[in-house]
Scaffold this motif. Structure first.
Motif, mmCIF file in Angstrom:
data_model
loop_
_atom_site.group_PDB
_atom_site.id
_atom_site.type_symbol
_atom_site.label_atom_id
_atom_site.label_comp_id
_atom_site.label_asym_id
_atom_site.label_seq_id
_atom_site.Cartn_x
_atom_site.Cartn_y
_atom_site.Cartn_z
ATOM 1 N N GLY A 231 19.764 15.370 0.989
ATOM 2 C CA GLY A 231 18.433 15.866 0.677
ATOM 3 C C GLY A 231 17.934 15.401 -0.680
ATOM 4 O O GLY A 231 16.781 14.980 -0.824
ATOM 5 N N LEU A 232 18.801 15.449 -1.689
ATOM 6 C CA LEU A 232 18.406 14.993 -3.020
ATOM 7 C C LEU A 232 18.177 13.483 -3.050
ATOM 8 O O LEU A 232 17.291 12.992 -3.753
ATOM 9 N N SER A 233 18.976 12.742 -2.288
ATOM 10 C CA SER A 233 18.763 11.297 -2.211
ATOM 11 C C SER A 233 17.474 10.979 -1.466
ATOM 12 O O SER A 233 16.772 10.014 -1.795
ATOM 13 N N PHE A 234 17.133 11.783 -0.472
ATOM 14 C CA PHE A 234 15.922 11.559 0.313
ATOM 15 C C PHE A 234 14.672 11.642 -0.558
ATOM 16 O O PHE A 234 13.714 10.888 -0.364
ATOM 17 N N ILE A 235 14.684 12.569 -1.524
ATOM 18 C CA ILE A 235 13.507 12.724 -2.384
ATOM 19 C C ILE A 235 13.594 11.857 -3.640
ATOM 20 O O ILE A 235 12.752 11.982 -4.534
ATOM 21 N N GLY A 236 14.620 11.020 -3.735
ATOM 22 C CA GLY A 236 14.687 10.046 -4.811
ATOM 23 C C GLY A 236 15.499 10.423 -6.024
ATOM 24 O O GLY A 236 15.516 9.683 -7.008
ATOM 25 N N LEU A 237 16.221 11.562 -5.967
ATOM 26 C CA LEU A 237 17.008 11.983 -7.119
ATOM 27 C C LEU A 237 18.481 11.595 -7.019
ATOM 28 O O LEU A 237 19.217 11.751 -7.986
ATOM 29 N N GLY A 238 18.894 11.116 -5.865
ATOM 30 C CA GLY A 238 20.296 10.772 -5.669
ATOM 31 C C GLY A 238 20.531 9.280 -5.693
ATOM 32 O O GLY A 238 20.184 8.585 -6.659
ATOM 33 N N ALA A 239 21.149 8.779 -4.619
ATOM 34 C CA ALA A 239 21.442 7.350 -4.524
ATOM 35 C C ALA A 239 20.156 6.534 -4.568
ATOM 36 O O ALA A 239 19.129 6.928 -4.015
ATOM 37 N N GLN A 240 20.219 5.410 -5.239
ATOM 38 C CA GLN A 240 19.070 4.531 -5.357
ATOM 39 C C GLN A 240 19.306 3.270 -4.529
ATOM 40 O O GLN A 240 20.430 2.781 -4.417
ATOM 41 N N PRO A 241 18.247 2.713 -3.919
ATOM 42 C CA PRO A 241 18.399 1.473 -3.147
ATOM 43 C C PRO A 241 19.010 0.385 -4.022
ATOM 44 O O PRO A 241 18.725 0.322 -5.228
ATOM 45 N N PRO A 242 19.874 -0.448 -3.439
ATOM 46 C CA PRO A 242 20.201 -0.566 -2.008
ATOM 47 C C PRO A 242 21.471 0.196 -1.595
ATOM 48 O O PRO A 242 22.109 -0.192 -0.612
ATOM 49 N N THR A 243 21.863 1.234 -2.327
ATOM 50 C CA THR A 243 23.080 1.972 -1.991
ATOM 51 C C THR A 243 22.999 2.514 -0.566
ATOM 52 O O THR A 243 22.013 3.171 -0.216
ATOM 53 N N PRO A 244 24.010 2.262 0.267
ATOM 54 C CA PRO A 244 23.980 2.732 1.663
ATOM 55 C C PRO A 244 24.377 4.202 1.778
ATOM 56 O O PRO A 244 25.479 4.541 2.227
ATOM 57 N N THR A 248 19.177 8.134 1.556
ATOM 58 C CA THR A 248 18.288 7.002 1.258
ATOM 59 C C THR A 248 17.942 6.226 2.530
ATOM 60 O O THR A 248 16.850 5.666 2.638
ATOM 61 N N MET A 249 18.862 6.197 3.490
ATOM 62 C CA MET A 249 18.565 5.560 4.769
ATOM 63 C C MET A 249 17.460 6.312 5.499
ATOM 64 O O MET A 249 16.563 5.709 6.095
ATOM 65 N N LEU A 250 17.510 7.646 5.457
ATOM 66 C CA LEU A 250 16.440 8.440 6.055
ATOM 67 C C LEU A 250 15.110 8.179 5.358
ATOM 68 O O LEU A 250 14.071 8.026 6.011
ATOM 69 N N ALA A 251 15.143 8.135 4.028
ATOM 70 C CA ALA A 251 13.912 7.898 3.274
ATOM 71 C C ALA A 251 13.330 6.522 3.586
ATOM 72 O O ALA A 251 12.106 6.363 3.706
ATOM 73 N N GLY A 252 14.195 5.517 3.720
ATOM 74 C CA GLY A 252 13.713 4.170 3.994
ATOM 75 C C GLY A 252 13.180 3.988 5.401
ATOM 76 O O GLY A 252 12.324 3.129 5.642
#
Length: 300
Positions: A231-244, A248-252
């Protein structure tokens, strides 16, 4: 009374020889627990050996192959940058499970230590530590983690620190409650009378007798941490692209719901299965390790 009443004569902290048999019985008698164990085992296997088996790199872009539907070459299709979705999903399992284990381990260490000290020391030490726990529990965990991660900046390390900082208080309260009961038992008083140091009493007599609820809580928390990290990665606070990472995959993939459904479905199903597996396994462990549950089963 005789031993037939069910009173255990086993020494505190010793290993119960029937544990493995109870585990087998629980798995045979509860298909949901078995399903949870299989899901968790499968995810762990994927995280460990999966990256060795996939022929693709999770971050290499091949724009000529962008948004390909699932096929033999790409079982889960490719994303908007031509990267193999299954490869990124496998590497994401390693990241998500690794963070979940690390965060839960930090929570367990901090919370168990605070709970042991508060419950055994009592007095003003207990009062001060429990007020600190109350302050932490007064804030919703995910909201507080969101604030901490926002202050520290977007990265997986900061998300891990944020989730660890806000999640230890529950362990402290659970352990303290168990210690308050266990420390009044005869063998603890006997250890005090012979001059056993408090640290040794905590390690040999208290910790082994309060560890069961910690194990159950930790198992349930693993799925929660995976969901919070995504959830935190989805809103941009967690893993940053291109980290798999699954979030972040859901966000992309959210902008391609109609044209490339697999971009969201693959990580979404992975998150659901992970949380479901840990919850089912945690429920089974609770039934197995809860002495009151065992007593009820024996009375039936």
């Amino acid at each position: 009374m005789s031993s037939e009443t069910g009173t255990s004569t086993q020494a505190p902290g010793s290993v119960d020889r029937s544990v493995l048999e109870r585990v087998r019985s629980e798995l045979r008698g509860n298909p949901l627990t078995l399903a949870g164990a299989l899901i968790v085992t499968g995810l762990a296997a994927v995280a460990i050996v999966g990256p060795v088996l996939t022929p693709y790199d999770p971050t290499t872009q091949e724009l000529a192959n962008r948004l390909q539907s699932p096929s033999l070459a790409h079982p889960l299709g490719t994303d908007q940058l031509g990267r193999d979705v299954m490869t990124r999903l496998v590497y994401g399992a390693r990241i998500s499970l690794g963070i979940a284990i690390a965060v839960t381990a930090i929570r367990v260490v901090i919370g168990t230590t605070v709970g042991l000290v508060a419950g055994y020391a009592g007095g003003w030490v207990d009062e001060a530590l429990m007020r600190l726990v109350d302050v932490q529990l007064a804030f919703p965990g995910l909201v507080l983690a969101l604030v901490v991660a926002g202050i520290l900046g977007p990265s997986l390390r900061n998300v891990m620190l944020a989730l660890a900082v806000v999640g230890w208080a529950t362990y402290a309260r659970v352990v303290r409650g168990s210690v308050l009961s266990v420390k009044e038992r005869e063998y603890v008083h006997a250890a005090k009378l012979v001059g056993t140091p408090p640290r040794r009493i905590a390690r040999r007599h208290l910790l082994p007798n309060v560890i069961n609820p910690v194990i159950v809580l930790a198992t349930l928390n693993l799925g929660t941490v995976v969901l919070a990290t995504a959830g935190l990665s989805f809103i941009g606070l967690g893993a940053q692209p291109p980290t798999p990472e699954w979030g972040t995959m859901l966000a992309g993939g959210r902008n391609y719901l109609r044209s490339a459904w697999w971009l969201v479905n693959a990580p979404g199903v992975a998150i659901v299965l992970t949380v479901l597996g840990f919850n089912l396994l945690g429920d089974g462990l609770r039934d197995l390790l809860d002495p009151r549950q065992q007593s009820r089963l024996e009375e039936v």
